[in-house]
Design an enzyme around this catalytic site. Structure first.
Site, PDB file in Angstrom:
ATOM      1  N   ASP A 449      37.577  46.798  46.831  1.00 38.65           N
ATOM      2  CA  ASP A 449      37.067  45.492  46.393  1.00 38.65           C
ATOM      3  C   ASP A 449      36.592  45.557  44.935  1.00 38.65           C
ATOM      4  O   ASP A 449      36.418  46.645  44.353  1.00 38.65           O
ATOM      5  CB  ASP A 449      35.906  45.104  47.317  1.00 38.65           C
ATOM      6  CG  ASP A 449      35.758  43.606  47.498  1.00 38.65           C
ATOM      7  OD1 ASP A 449      36.281  42.850  46.657  1.00 38.65           O
ATOM      8  OD2 ASP A 449      35.099  43.195  48.472  1.00 38.65           O
ATOM      9  N   ASP A 514      39.007  34.847  50.311  1.00 39.52           N
ATOM     10  CA  ASP A 514      37.922  34.888  51.291  1.00 39.52           C
ATOM     11  C   ASP A 514      37.898  33.610  52.112  1.00 39.52           C
ATOM     12  O   ASP A 514      37.141  33.510  53.082  1.00 39.52           O
ATOM     13  CB  ASP A 514      36.569  35.055  50.579  1.00 39.52           C
ATOM     14  CG  ASP A 514      36.273  36.517  50.291  1.00 39.52           C
ATOM     15  OD1 ASP A 514      37.000  37.384  50.815  1.00 39.52           O
ATOM     16  OD2 ASP A 514      35.319  36.790  49.548  1.00 39.52           O
TER      17      ASP A 514
END
Ligand code: DGJ
Length: 713
Positions: A449, A514
């Site tokens: 990430d 997301d």
């Protein structure tokens, strides 16, 4: 290899596209054509063609592969550089061109500015994808400040009518933007160190009348995960000039004598088969860049990701129970997301301290990882190596490792700072941490990430550190891949903030967004598929209501939207009703059935009337067709879905594999389609269209189309 004589046309020919340059003695070659495939033999030279227009140089200056500056070229300069305010002009003279098969290499010296320019054009003729890089070497005795170097300068013809590009933000990636060709110039720039949520640095230019299924379309994407510039300017000669390259911060690129700067690679393609043709070319080019463990893609395992089900709330026993439920569902890879490491109870602390939290995992991650493996799944782990929280042991030990601008207040984003990956000791430290985890634990997968922008990217010596950061991240990934070649890596940056052809050389999946609300994903994923193939598209079934939007959707619709991507589940199955669990299990099994036809295959996107969109995966012999309806229909009868790519197929058997949310009273033809299927001609499907069953808002119909020589089913 051979030196072409003067006025030679250099031709790189693909399946459907050609690049033609005209070589000139001692000058950079001139663009003659980039577009549909041609036979250039017999074409007159530019000298025989172009007239001298009024109010212009006595010498003609057509568009070269790297226009100069301050020496007569009118096109946007490919290089802007200087030595302390001098040597600011550029005009290549001593030019050498080599062609070896599908590769053209050009080198040129500017003895006045004392620099050498090199360009490489490499065509993959199987997919019409062109890769271009440009290099500049300082041949002077003082440092050369490079402000701009285009990876490529490409011509777009005057027949172009519109541009398609994307904007985006966290939770809203790939927002499609269509606009006419610019009257002056069009520019996309990133200056915050990361690819960003607008998708890969790329753009499509469409000829007048071109669309999804036909007409000439040109597309580019820069294989780079940092700052970038894409610019399309109107040419005074007619048409447009496209340039792409790295955006360089002031002072970022200072070449000492003898040093070279190489641009990121630009991928460029064009297709006579519309936007779908360009995307298919891109998919092939991207596939050729993925380094799969073992050398070839294996079936993309179904994921269970712990994030939206558990967030930071980790507890070994609960996660083991989650692994049990995941295995029962048919999940194949269990990915433990953020929250597993020492002191990580929210997003305010602990980034940088990559050891398991002793309270949540008293015996480390070993017991959970082995529990997962014992249930037949592989184990994946989330990391965010490039970041550090001020509240972390790493930062307390090495505050100087974070990027910061001396004299300015330090900026945190999501409470975190960025580690300076330009420093070898930082990379070594991170390599040691990650290598240790991978060596100690049976980890088959990393979700990597990157949750903030680089607003203060000043490296160790106070110089801009954007480029060093990208190269540092690439280096770290490369080292880990070399040490652990069996480990797959997912590129994530607050959802889809780092989706590009640069990072994919060292990763194997993108986290697309997301936002896993299926309605939002319908458009986000179509944008993703414009550049990237479906097997790299992380697509999860999330909870209802969706955490990002609050909207509720049926299990069937959520799963049908995730189906063509790299499928996953991101919820706690314990929270599902028995009916939802059964439904999810059925879709998961369907994904496992169909992934072999969808992944690695061609993709066609299309639209029908009344808000219906579709995508087809496979080849013309065998297609999986997904038809989605987002909204309630306005017309009384469902629209027909035209499938133009099937026009040349004689006969196909159409089967309706599944529907979600179909309306009441399904007509008889669809009952037949659910059984043996219906035999129809390709021309009928292309010109008249495939009939749809009645569909409610937020629903999907999945068809299978198989070419058949017989008229019977
Ligand atoms: C942002 C990612 O996009 C999410 O999927 C999740 O991994 C969080 N970060 C964890 O902090």
């Amino acid at each position: 290899m051979s030196d072409p004589p003067s006025c030679t046309l250099i031709h790189l020919a693909g399946r459907a596209c050609s690049l033609v340059l005209e070589a000139r003695p001692d000058r950079l070659p001139v663009w003659r054509h980039w577009g549909r495939r041609v036979s250039p033999e017999g074409a007159p030279s530019l000298g025989e063609l172009r007239s001298r227009s009024s109010f212009s140089l006595n010498e003609d200056r057509p568009l070269t592969t790297a226009p100069g500056f301050g020496a007569g070229d009118m096109a946007p300069a490919a290089l802007m550089a200087h030595r302390d305010g001098r040597d600011f002009t550029f005009e290549a003279t001593g030019v050498h061109i080599e062609q070896a098969g599908d590769v053209v290499r050009i080198s040129a010296d500017d003895t006045v500015a004392e620099l050498r320019l090199e360009q490489e054009f490499r065509l993959d003729p199987t997919c019409d994808s062109l890769s271009v890089v440009t290099r500049v070497t300082n041949q002077g005795t003082a440092p050369l400040e490079v402000l701009w170097l285009a990876a490529a300068t490409l011509p777009l013809p005057a027949t172009c009518a519109s541009l398609r590009s994307y904007t985006g933000r966290h939770n809203a990636e790939f927002v499609e933007r269509d606009e006419p060709m610019p009257a002056q110039a069009w520019r996309r720039e990133r200056r915050d160190g990361l690819t960003g949520h607008s998708g890969p640095p790329g753009v499509f230019a469409l000829d007048a009348g071109a669309g999804r299924h036909g007409g000439t379309v040109y597309g580019v994407q820069l294989a780079w995960s940092g700052n970038c510039v894409l610019e399309i300017s109107r040419s005074e000669d007619g048409g447009w000039i496209l340039q792409a390259g790295e955006w360089l911060a002031p002072g970022e690129m200072r070449l000492a004598p003898g040093e070279t700067y190489e641009t990121p690679e630009l991928l460029a393609t064009c297709s006579p088969d519309g936007l779908n043709g360009v995307s298919q070319n891109f998919h092939a080019a991207i596939r050729a860049r993925v380094g799969w463990p073992g050398g070839a893609m294996r079936p993309r395992q179904v994921h269970l990701n712990s994030w939206e089900g558990f967030y930071f709330d980790h507890d070994e026993a609960r996660l083991m129970a989650l692994a049990d439920r995941a295995a029962e569902l048919g999940v194949e890879r269990f990915v433990l997301d953020d929250g597993w490491f020492r002191g990580r109870n929210d997003d305010t602390s602990a980034l940088g301290d990559w050891t398991p939290d002793p309270v949540k995992y008293p015996h480390g991650l070993g017991p959970l990882a082995r529990h997962v493996l014992a249930r037949g799944m592989t184990f994946g782990l989330w990391v965010e190596p490039e970041m550090v929280n001020p509240d972390s042991n790493l930062h307390r030990a090495h505050p100087e490792w974070a990027l910061q601008v001396a004299g300015r207040a330090r900026q945190t984003a999501r409470n975190q700072l960025v580690l300076d990956l330009g420093r070898a000791e930082v990379r070594d430290h991170l390599f040691g941490q990650l290598d240790g985890l991978l060596a100690r634990l049976p980890i088959g997968y990393l979700k990597w990430d990157h949750n903030r922008r680089l607003t203060q990217a000043s490296g160790q010596e106070g110089r801009p550190g954007f480029r060093a950061q990208v190269l540092g991240a690439y280096d770290l990934l490369d080292r880990l891949r070399a040490a652990h070649p069996e480990v797959e890596i997912e590129a994530c940056a607050a959802g889809g903030g780092r989706i590009d052809a640069g990072i994919i050389r060292r990763t194997h999946r993108f986290w697309t967004s997301d936002n896993i609300d299926a309605l939002s994903r319908l458009t986000i994923q179509r944008g993703f598929l414009a550049f990237m193939p479906p097997e790299l598209m992380g697509a999860h079934v999330g909870a209802s209501p969706a955490h990002a939007t609050g909207r509720r959707q049926s299990m069937g619709f959520r799963a049908a939207v995730a189906l063509p991507g790299h499928f996953g589940v991101e919820l706690d199955p314990a929270a599902l009703s028995a009916e939802e669990t059964e439904d999810l299990g059925t879709w998961l099994a369907r994904y496992r059935d169909l992934r072999g036809h969808i992944h690695g295959a061609r993709v066609w996107l299309g639209e029908a009337a009344d808000g219906v969109v579709w995508q087809a995966h496979g080849d013309l012999e065998h297609l999986i067709l997904l038809v989605y309806r987002a909204d309630f229909p306005q017309d009384r009868q469902p629209p027909l879905v035209r499938l133009p790519m099937l026009a040349g197929v004689e006969r196909l058997r159409v089967r309706l594999l599944a529907t979600t949310g179909q309306g009441p009273r399904e007509p008889a033809a669809f009952t037949a389609m659910r059984g043996e299927g219906l035999a129809v001609s390709g021309s009928w499907l292309a010109q008249s269209g495939l009939p749809l069953p009645p569909m409610t808002a937020e629903s999907c119909a999945v068809f299978e189309l198989t070419a058949t020589s017989s008229s019977k089913c």
